[in-house]
Design an enzyme around this catalytic site. Structure first.
Site, PDB file in Angstrom:
ATOM      1  CD  GLU A  12       6.027  -9.788 -12.240  1.00  0.00           C
ATOM      2  OE1 GLU A  12       7.018 -10.268 -12.499  1.00  0.00           O
ATOM      3  OE2 GLU A  12       4.977 -10.018 -12.671  1.00  0.00           O
ATOM      4  N   GLY A  78      13.853 -15.557 -13.238  1.00  0.00           N
ATOM      5  CA  GLY A  78      15.463 -16.246 -12.719  1.00  0.00           C
ATOM      6  C   GLY A  78      16.011 -16.562 -13.924  1.00  0.00           C
ATOM      7  CB  ILE A 151      13.399 -22.610 -11.180  1.00  0.00           C
ATOM      8  CG1 ILE A 151      12.395 -23.204 -12.209  1.00  0.00           C
ATOM      9  CG2 ILE A 151      14.729 -23.595 -11.247  1.00  0.00           C
ATOM     10  CD1 ILE A 151      11.969 -24.614 -11.979  1.00  0.00           C
ATOM     11  CG  MET A 172       6.394 -19.594 -12.545  1.00  0.00           C
ATOM     12  SD  MET A 172       6.022 -19.776 -10.926  1.00  0.00           S
ATOM     13  CE  MET A 172       4.776 -20.669 -10.958  1.00  0.00           C
ATOM     14  CD  GLU A 173       4.164 -15.575 -14.702  1.00  0.00           C
ATOM     15  OE1 GLU A 173       3.880 -16.042 -13.501  1.00  0.00           O
ATOM     16  OE2 GLU A 173       5.051 -15.186 -15.021  1.00  0.00           O
ATOM     17  CG  ASP A 196      15.592 -15.591  -8.488  1.00  0.00           C
ATOM     18  OD1 ASP A 196      15.500 -16.810  -8.608  1.00  0.00           O
ATOM     19  OD2 ASP A 196      14.573 -15.036  -9.140  1.00  0.00           O
TER      20      ASP A 196
END
Length: 229
Positions: A12, A78, A151, A172-173, A196
């Site tokens: 990223e 996601g 996930i 996650m952040e 995804d």
């Protein structure tokens, strides 16, 4: 304006750095970042690492050392709703945790001492809506939920949707970055590209293929946002 851009992963970070010509590396002890200009703004880009603790620690360090006027978190996420597709851009208009519960008498997803949802910059959202109105990208606005887990299974998506039926994406952040900004009185924006679709059965391979065919132009939404502020 001083703007900090936070990314979790090296992949990223590399995509974001392509948007900032002539950047220079900044190192102070164990703190590494990249400094440059984007338009008339002073920019600091830093990698925080994956997960809530890593992102909170790095965001706090950035705020303490750089004193930004705005923190922008960008990267991948996601999709957890049929509205989203791989390559869709999610601009979070609310952020929450999908893995927090502080016990009886508390609301699911609410961290101690925090609001139900973290709210991003009103000005930033206004600018992003202007960008979305004229862009050929699939840019959507909605709820993004964060937790310390990648996930990948349908039951995990169902668990998130059982608490947050209008959630569009997960990562996650974002929520920990948002919480850190809230506690520091710094506005934030979250812009994530869907890499995804968890629960679809192939999201691990989708995630890997996303990086081999990474749509750099979706990350340019960040530079569009900064350019219009």
């Amino acid at each position: 304006m001083k703007i900090a851009i936070v990314a979790a992963m090296q992949k990223e970070l590399d995509l974001i750095l392509t948007l900032i010509p002539g950047y220079t590396e900044v190192s102070e002890g164990d703190f590494n970042a990249y400094s440059g200009k984007l338009g008339h703004h002073e920019i600091l880009v830093s990698q925080c690492g994956i997960g809530k603790v890593n992102s909170a620690l790095r965001t706090a360090r950035i705020i303490d050392t750089f004193a930004p006027d705005l923190v922008v978190n960008s990267g991948v996420a996601g999709g957890v709703d049929e509205l989203m597709r791989i390559g869709s851009v999610l601009v979070a208009d609310r952020v929450s945790y999908h893995d927090v519960w502080c016990g009886p008498g508390t609301d699911y997803g609410v961290a101690d001492g925090c609001p139900e949802f973290f709210a991003p910059s009103d000005k930033g959202l206004e600018v992003m809506r202007e960008i979305a109105a004229s862009s050929d990208l699939d840019i959507r606005f909605g709820l993004l939920c964060s937790g310390d887990k990648f996930i990948s299974r349908p039951d995990e998506v169902c668990e998130i949707k059982s608490h947050f039926p209008d959630a569009l994406g997960c990562d996650m952040e974002s929520a920990s970055i948002a919480q850190t900004c809230l506690k520091s009185g710094i506005p934030f924006m979250i812009v994530r590209v869907m890499s995804d679709m968890p629960g679809g059965g192939e999201n691990i391979s989708e995630y890997r293929n996303f990086w081999t065919e990474a749509p750099v132009r979706t990350f340019r939404v960040v530079s569009d946002l900064i350019g219009r502020l």
